[in-house]
Design an enzyme around this catalytic site. Structure first.
Site, mmCIF file in Angstrom:
data_model
loop_
_atom_site.group_PDB
_atom_site.id
_atom_site.type_symbol
_atom_site.label_atom_id
_atom_site.label_comp_id
_atom_site.label_asym_id
_atom_site.label_seq_id
_atom_site.Cartn_x
_atom_site.Cartn_y
_atom_site.Cartn_z
ATOM 1 N N ASP A 24 50.373 18.433 41.532
ATOM 2 C CA ASP A 24 50.200 18.146 42.951
ATOM 3 C C ASP A 24 48.714 18.240 43.301
ATOM 4 O OD1 ASP A 24 50.128 18.733 45.960
ATOM 5 O OD2 ASP A 24 52.268 18.379 45.646
ATOM 6 N N ILE A 25 48.237 17.351 44.162
ATOM 7 C CA ILE A 25 46.814 17.361 44.531
ATOM 8 C C ILE A 25 46.482 18.471 45.537
ATOM 9 C CG2 ILE A 25 46.447 14.925 43.988
ATOM 10 C CD1 ILE A 25 46.499 14.408 47.056
ATOM 11 N N ASN B 210 62.027 18.141 49.907
ATOM 12 C CA ASN B 210 61.925 17.974 51.350
ATOM 13 C C ASN B 210 62.575 16.642 51.702
ATOM 14 O OD1 ASN B 210 60.347 20.351 51.556
ATOM 15 N ND2 ASN B 210 58.541 19.193 50.981
ATOM 16 N N GLY C 94 60.032 18.056 56.246
ATOM 17 C CA GLY C 94 58.707 18.158 55.648
ATOM 18 C C GLY C 94 58.375 17.084 54.628
ATOM 19 N N GLN C 95 59.213 16.048 54.509
ATOM 20 C CA GLN C 95 58.932 14.983 53.547
ATOM 21 C C GLN C 95 57.773 14.136 54.057
ATOM 22 O OE1 GLN C 95 62.288 12.475 52.596
ATOM 23 N NE2 GLN C 95 61.165 11.354 51.024
ATOM 24 N N HIS D 129 61.320 13.096 45.718
ATOM 25 C CA HIS D 129 60.568 13.841 44.727
ATOM 26 C C HIS D 129 60.905 15.322 44.852
ATOM 27 C CE1 HIS D 129 58.079 13.735 48.366
ATOM 28 N NE2 HIS D 129 57.540 14.872 47.968
ATOM 29 N N HIS E 286 59.403 19.322 43.992
ATOM 30 C CA HIS E 286 58.259 20.172 43.685
ATOM 31 C C HIS E 286 58.725 21.313 42.792
ATOM 32 C CE1 HIS E 286 55.652 18.420 46.864
ATOM 33 N NE2 HIS E 286 56.820 18.200 47.450
#
Length: 113
Positions: free
Chosen positions: A30-31, A86, A92-93, A99, A101
């Site tokens: 994740d960035i 999410n 919170g998507q 996807h 996390h």
């Protein structure tokens, strides 16, 4: 799905630090990590959200969780980790491509923020 950032990562139009990839899944760091280990696991099939999966996706979704287990093992998360999905704006998507996390590398609190 021309504007989807995850579709662009899947097609290698956007570089990412890939952790795992097979015919149906890609995973990458994740960035904006929220833990020492924060991996995003994405199916290559574009599905908008968990609300948009269909019966034919059940093997794919199950495969994602097997990939998560494999990745966690390879990254040494033997003392535990968390998988988060999410769904929708209020959930919170932020990217309209389902996807998951994978978070680990520290003790995670509940409830999450």
């Amino acid at each position: 799905m021309g504007d989807c950032i995850f579709c662009k990562i899947i097609s290698k139009q956007i570089p990412s630090k890939i952790v795992y990839e097979d015919d149906s899944v890609i995973s990458f760091y994740d960035i904006d990590p929220q833990a020492p280990v924060h991996i995003v696991i994405v199916p290559k099939k574009h599905i908008k959200s968990l609300d948009h999966i269909i019966d034919e996706d059940q093997d794919l979704i199950g495969h994602i969780f097997l990939c998560a287990k494999k990745i966690a093992g390879e990254l040494g998360l033997k003392d535990g980790y968390r998988i988060i999905n999410n769904c929708g704006k209020l959930g919170g998507q932020t990217v309209d491509h389902i996807h998951f996390h994978l978070l680990g590398g520290r003790e995670l609190q509940w409830p999450p923020g």
